[in-house]
Design a protein around this motif. Structure first.
Motif, PDB file in Angstrom:
ATOM      1  N   ARG A 134      -6.284   0.764  66.761  1.00  0.00           N
ATOM      2  CA  ARG A 134      -7.135  -0.341  66.305  1.00  0.00           C
ATOM      3  C   ARG A 134      -8.525   0.150  65.925  1.00  0.00           C
ATOM      4  O   ARG A 134      -9.154  -0.376  65.005  1.00  0.00           O
ATOM      5  N   GLU A 135      -9.037   1.203  66.640  1.00  0.00           N
ATOM      6  CA  GLU A 135     -10.362   1.734  66.308  1.00  0.00           C
ATOM      7  C   GLU A 135     -10.394   2.267  64.879  1.00  0.00           C
ATOM      8  O   GLU A 135     -11.332   2.005  64.121  1.00  0.00           O
ATOM      9  N   LEU A 136      -9.363   3.035  64.518  1.00  0.00           N
ATOM     10  CA  LEU A 136      -9.319   3.579  63.169  1.00  0.00           C
ATOM     11  C   LEU A 136      -9.131   2.469  62.135  1.00  0.00           C
ATOM     12  O   LEU A 136      -9.743   2.497  61.067  1.00  0.00           O
ATOM     13  N   ALA A 137      -8.296   1.479  62.461  1.00  0.00           N
ATOM     14  CA  ALA A 137      -8.083   0.364  61.533  1.00  0.00           C
ATOM     15  C   ALA A 137      -9.396  -0.378  61.268  1.00  0.00           C
ATOM     16  O   ALA A 137      -9.717  -0.702  60.122  1.00  0.00           O
ATOM     17  N   VAL A 138     -10.158  -0.634  62.322  1.00  0.00           N
ATOM     18  CA  VAL A 138     -11.450  -1.321  62.166  1.00  0.00           C
ATOM     19  C   VAL A 138     -12.400  -0.472  61.326  1.00  0.00           C
ATOM     20  O   VAL A 138     -13.123  -0.981  60.454  1.00  0.00           O
ATOM     21  N   GLN A 139     -12.392   0.843  61.563  1.00  0.00           N
ATOM     22  CA  GLN A 139     -13.270   1.743  60.806  1.00  0.00           C
ATOM     23  C   GLN A 139     -12.899   1.734  59.320  1.00  0.00           C
ATOM     24  O   GLN A 139     -13.773   1.652  58.454  1.00  0.00           O
ATOM     25  N   VAL A 140     -11.590   1.820  59.023  1.00  0.00           N
ATOM     26  CA  VAL A 140     -11.143   1.848  57.630  1.00  0.00           C
ATOM     27  C   VAL A 140     -11.513   0.536  56.929  1.00  0.00           C
ATOM     28  O   VAL A 140     -12.021   0.538  55.804  1.00  0.00           O
ATOM     29  N   GLU A 141     -11.270  -0.606  57.589  1.00  0.00           N
ATOM     30  CA  GLU A 141     -11.582  -1.883  56.958  1.00  0.00           C
ATOM     31  C   GLU A 141     -13.087  -2.029  56.758  1.00  0.00           C
ATOM     32  O   GLU A 141     -13.545  -2.592  55.761  1.00  0.00           O
ATOM     33  N   GLY A 142     -13.882  -1.479  57.702  1.00  0.00           N
ATOM     34  CA  GLY A 142     -15.336  -1.498  57.549  1.00  0.00           C
ATOM     35  C   GLY A 142     -15.788  -0.719  56.327  1.00  0.00           C
ATOM     36  O   GLY A 142     -16.721  -1.120  55.609  1.00  0.00           O
ATOM     37  N   GLU A 143     -15.118   0.424  56.060  1.00  0.00           N
ATOM     38  CA  GLU A 143     -15.433   1.221  54.872  1.00  0.00           C
ATOM     39  C   GLU A 143     -15.079   0.452  53.599  1.00  0.00           C
ATOM     40  O   GLU A 143     -15.815   0.497  52.604  1.00  0.00           O
ATOM     41  N   ILE A 144     -13.966  -0.279  53.624  1.00  0.00           N
ATOM     42  CA  ILE A 144     -13.562  -1.074  52.461  1.00  0.00           C
ATOM     43  C   ILE A 144     -14.585  -2.170  52.181  1.00  0.00           C
ATOM     44  O   ILE A 144     -14.949  -2.425  51.024  1.00  0.00           O
ATOM     45  N   VAL A 145     -15.089  -2.805  53.230  1.00  0.00           N
ATOM     46  CA  VAL A 145     -16.112  -3.854  53.062  1.00  0.00           C
ATOM     47  C   VAL A 145     -17.345  -3.272  52.367  1.00  0.00           C
ATOM     48  O   VAL A 145     -17.924  -3.892  51.457  1.00  0.00           O
ATOM     49  N   LYS A 146     -17.760  -2.073  52.773  1.00  0.00           N
ATOM     50  CA  LYS A 146     -18.931  -1.440  52.142  1.00  0.00           C
ATOM     51  C   LYS A 146     -18.671  -1.127  50.673  1.00  0.00           C
ATOM     52  O   LYS A 146     -19.549  -1.299  49.825  1.00  0.00           O
ATOM     53  N   LEU A 147     -17.461  -0.662  50.380  1.00  0.00           N
ATOM     54  CA  LEU A 147     -17.150  -0.250  49.010  1.00  0.00           C
ATOM     55  C   LEU A 147     -16.889  -1.431  48.073  1.00  0.00           C
ATOM     56  O   LEU A 147     -16.930  -1.276  46.847  1.00  0.00           O
ATOM     57  N   THR A 148     -16.619  -2.617  48.625  1.00  0.00           N
ATOM     58  CA  THR A 148     -16.392  -3.807  47.785  1.00  0.00           C
ATOM     59  C   THR A 148     -17.670  -4.646  47.651  1.00  0.00           C
ATOM     60  O   THR A 148     -17.604  -5.814  47.252  1.00  0.00           O
ATOM     61  N   LYS A 149     -18.802  -4.042  47.951  1.00  0.00           N
ATOM     62  CA  LYS A 149     -20.093  -4.745  47.924  1.00  0.00           C
ATOM     63  C   LYS A 149     -20.345  -5.447  46.592  1.00  0.00           C
ATOM     64  O   LYS A 149     -20.868  -6.557  46.542  1.00  0.00           O
ATOM     65  N   TYR A 150     -19.956  -4.816  45.491  1.00  0.00           N
ATOM     66  CA  TYR A 150     -20.201  -5.391  44.160  1.00  0.00           C
ATOM     67  C   TYR A 150     -18.919  -5.947  43.520  1.00  0.00           C
ATOM     68  O   TYR A 150     -18.904  -6.262  42.340  1.00  0.00           O
ATOM     69  N   LYS A 151     -17.856  -6.027  44.311  1.00  0.00           N
ATOM     70  CA  LYS A 151     -16.619  -6.689  43.856  1.00  0.00           C
ATOM     71  C   LYS A 151     -16.370  -7.844  44.818  1.00  0.00           C
ATOM     72  O   LYS A 151     -15.494  -7.793  45.674  1.00  0.00           O
ATOM     73  N   ARG A 152     -17.150  -8.876  44.653  1.00  0.00           N
ATOM     74  CA  ARG A 152     -17.218  -9.945  45.648  1.00  0.00           C
ATOM     75  C   ARG A 152     -15.942 -10.772  45.749  1.00  0.00           C
ATOM     76  O   ARG A 152     -15.733 -11.476  46.730  1.00  0.00           O
ATOM     77  N   LYS A 153     -15.086 -10.719  44.741  1.00  0.00           N
ATOM     78  CA  LYS A 153     -13.848 -11.498  44.799  1.00  0.00           C
ATOM     79  C   LYS A 153     -12.772 -10.803  45.615  1.00  0.00           C
ATOM     80  O   LYS A 153     -11.750 -11.404  45.944  1.00  0.00           O
ATOM     81  N   ILE A 154     -12.989  -9.512  45.919  1.00  0.00           N
ATOM     82  CA  ILE A 154     -11.994  -8.771  46.692  1.00  0.00           C
ATOM     83  C   ILE A 154     -12.297  -8.919  48.173  1.00  0.00           C
ATOM     84  O   ILE A 154     -13.424  -8.704  48.625  1.00  0.00           O
ATOM     85  N   SER A 155     -11.286  -9.313  48.936  1.00  0.00           N
ATOM     86  CA  SER A 155     -11.465  -9.463  50.382  1.00  0.00           C
ATOM     87  C   SER A 155     -10.385  -8.678  51.120  1.00  0.00           C
ATOM     88  O   SER A 155      -9.318  -8.383  50.577  1.00  0.00           O
ATOM     89  N   SER A 156     -10.698  -8.363  52.370  1.00  0.00           N
ATOM     90  CA  SER A 156      -9.769  -7.583  53.200  1.00  0.00           C
ATOM     91  C   SER A 156      -9.740  -8.173  54.601  1.00  0.00           C
ATOM     92  O   SER A 156     -10.617  -8.957  54.976  1.00  0.00           O
ATOM     93  N   THR A 157      -8.730  -7.797  55.358  1.00  0.00           N
ATOM     94  CA  THR A 157      -8.653  -8.209  56.760  1.00  0.00           C
ATOM     95  C   THR A 157      -8.031  -7.094  57.567  1.00  0.00           C
ATOM     96  O   THR A 157      -7.380  -6.197  57.023  1.00  0.00           O
ATOM     97  N   CYS A 158      -8.262  -7.153  58.874  1.00  0.00           N
ATOM     98  CA  CYS A 158      -7.780  -6.111  59.783  1.00  0.00           C
ATOM     99  C   CYS A 158      -6.865  -6.751  60.826  1.00  0.00           C
ATOM    100  O   CYS A 158      -7.254  -7.715  61.496  1.00  0.00           O
ATOM    101  N   LEU A 159      -5.650  -6.205  60.966  1.00  0.00           N
ATOM    102  CA  LEU A 159      -4.652  -6.755  61.889  1.00  0.00           C
ATOM    103  C   LEU A 159      -4.368  -5.738  62.991  1.00  0.00           C
ATOM    104  O   LEU A 159      -3.884  -4.646  62.707  1.00  0.00           O
TER     105      LEU A 159
END
Length: 564
Positions: free
Chosen positions: A83-108
């Motif tokens: 779960r730690e790695l999953a949270v880290q990866v999703e956090g990186e995706i959130v940073k990289l989608t900063k200017y693509k506001r229609k793209i969303s992600s979630t962590c399971l």
């Protein structure tokens, strides 16, 4: 001179370039430069790279640029072992989608509210990151549908297999459309990984970061020979001497992790423990404290530390040497990031540890230098210099000193001289350290146990028979055994050497299937036709019930309480 590659040379979108620039990066890492263009073209890929090489961005960037932001259903799935790695990866995706506001992600992941996760999925997301167990749970509940998922990434695939997730991974892959992009990232490429790639990938491109690129050049690697009871004294002295702001201490078991943390706190060092017995809320709280600098030392086990990505970690201590070489590289990769210098400090307590140091040197192709513990004089000199700086700093603060002057005046009128007053204050600051240090003798002689002092002469010494220094041939098939106590129960299982199982297979299967933390599993003995494993008594019935309906390395397993 060859011009250095830029992110703008890789064919990524303007929005990604702006996000990457905001993160302070202009040049891609070797793994990013070799993978991003191929992934953008939709190729299947096998990437061999370890933590700290920038591999998360190497698959996250192409995913973000490929998903349809106007379609609100899962289009990309990223599987992570913890779960730690999953949270880290999703956090990186959130940073990289900063200017693509229609793209969303979630962590399971397990341990988090499944109702919250279901709400996120119903709301609509394009990118899903998760652990195999929780992803399977959502597939079974029909809250996650994979029909529209065209990209799947298995991050740290070797770790997922070691934890017993192969069956879940294959079920997930079979639930996806045949026309898809399948990507494997793994630190190592054992046969089970290669079997999966042959079965589920189409003509994959293979990208391998060479070991010399994986070993961070700006990490100083050293070891200290120290008697086991004095490890705490030495680690305290090294932390104080070097004034580390953030450091990581790795232990092999949960019990030792807790003991080290408690002892550091007792010595006035702000420390927190991180291991598999903590709930997700507790883990998040600990990591936030460490990231924000509210504690200076994080004491962790390997499994719990997977996915830790904290900048400015100055030193990594291997309080216990890791059980294998790959874990060593993962551990030391937590320091020396983003071009900064870092230090990896290893504690050696006997012949077997000396053998491990030799094995590690061969594996990383770099010397790990022996260091003498800092002397009392060195530490006292450091404390004196720090005291002088503190005095000057306090004197430079402009404030009303009346209360201090009154106290000094009172002591002078009672007959003390200025010199006596100064000596008394010095003693208040330094006497506890002087007393503690003079009681500790770190001298330990292991030279007769298989390692020469002279660096030039050690190369020949390393090649002698492994049996003389506790090498792998003598350890194969065993996991260092904890002393079994009243809290542990020995279980018999019907698989052994003939079935080609390893300690990691047993630990991974139990941890992955039952949820029992790998760090709490005790000694393992593997014989030709059967094996024994120690597990906490409170988990015995659960382990037997769950494992007797499962397999290890594809073979049905039977667990029962050992009669002998």
């Amino acid at each position: 001179m060859e011009q250095e590659l830029l992110f703008s040379d890789l064919g990524v979108s303007e929005e990604i370039l702006k996000a990457v620039e905001d993160l302070g990066y202009t040049h891609p890492s070797p793994i990013q430069a070799q993978t991003i263009p191929s992934l953008l073209e939709g190729q299947d890929l096998i990437g061999q790279a370890q933590t700290g090489t920038g591999k998360t961005a190497s698959f996250a960037i192409p995913i973000i640029d490929q998903v349809d932001e106007n379609s609100n259903h899962p289009q990309a799935l990223i599987l992570c072992p913890t779960r730690e790695l999953a949270v880290q990866v999703e956090g990186e995706i959130v940073k990289l989608t900063k200017y693509k506001r229609k793209i969303s992600s979630t962590c399971l992941y397990g341990g988090d509210s499944i109702e919250r996760q279901i709400r996120d999925l119903k709301k609509g997301v394009q990118i899903v990151v998760g652990t195999p167990g929780r992803v399977m749970d959502h597939i079974d509940r029909r809250t996650l549908k994979l029909q529209g998922v065209g990209i799947i990434v298995l991050d740290e695939a070797d770790e997922m297999l070691d934890m017993g997730f192969r069956e879940d991974i294959e079920t997930i892959l079979k639930s996806m459309p045949e026309e898809r992009q399948t990507v494997f990232f793994s630190a190592t490429m054992p046969k089970p990984i290669l079997d999966l790639t042959r079965k589920y990938q189409t003509d994959p491109k293979i990208v391998k970061v060479l070991r010399k690129e994986l070993t961070v050049e700006n990490i100083s690697q050293v070891y200290y020979e120290v008697k086991s009871p004095l490890k705490m004294d030495l680690i305290t002295r090294l932390i104080n001497l070097n004034s580390y702001s953030l450091s990581l201490i790795f232990c092999n078991t949960k019990r030792v992790t807790d003991e080290v943390t408690e002892e550091l706190i007792a010595r006035g060092i702000q420390a927190e423990a991180l291991h598999g017995d903590l709930s997700q809320a507790q883990r998040t709280k600990v990591m936030n404290k460490f990231r924000k600098g509210h504690c200076s030392v994080l004491v962790a086990t390997d499994v719990a530390a997977r996915g830790i990505d904290v900048e400015n970690v100055e030193a990594v201590f291997n309080y216990d040497l890791p059980l294998d070489e790959e874990n060593y590289v993962h551990r030391i990769g937590r320091t020396g990031r983003a071009g900064k210098n870092g230090t990896a400090i290893n504690f050696v307590t006997g012949r077997r540890d000396l053998g491990k140091i030799n094995d590690l040197e061969r594996f990383i192709k770099t010397s790990i230098d022996k260091m003498a513990p800092p002397s009392v004089d060195e530490l006292l000199e450091m404390k004196k210099q720090q005291l002088i700086k503190d005095v000057y700093r306090m004197l430079s603060i402009e404030e009303d000193n009346q209360v201090y002057e009154e106290t000094i005046g009172k002591m002078l009128t009672e007959g003390l001289s200025i010199e006596q007053l100064a000596i008394g204050l010095m003693k208040l600051q330094l006497a506890p350290a002087v007393k503690e240090l003079k009681e500790v003798d770190f001298n330990v002689d292991l030279s007769s146990r298989g390692r020469k002092e002279d660096r030039g002469g050690r190369r020949g010494g390393r090649e002698r028979d492994r049996g003389d220094r506790g090498g792998r041939s003598e350890r194969k098939g065993k996991r260092p055994r904890k002393d079994r106590d009243a809290h542990m129960e020995r279980l018999f299982l019907n698989l052994g050497k003939k079935d080609r199982i390893r300690p990691n297979d047993i630990v991974g299967a139990i941890a992955g299937e039952t949820g029992v933390p790998g760090g709490s599993i005790g000694g393992i003995d593997i014989f030709e036709n059967f094996s024994f494993v120690d597990v906490p008594k409170k988990d015995v019935n659960h382990v037997i019930k769950v494992m007797n309906t499962n397999t290890i390395k594809g073979k049905p397993v039977n667990f029962e309480i050992s009669k002998g």
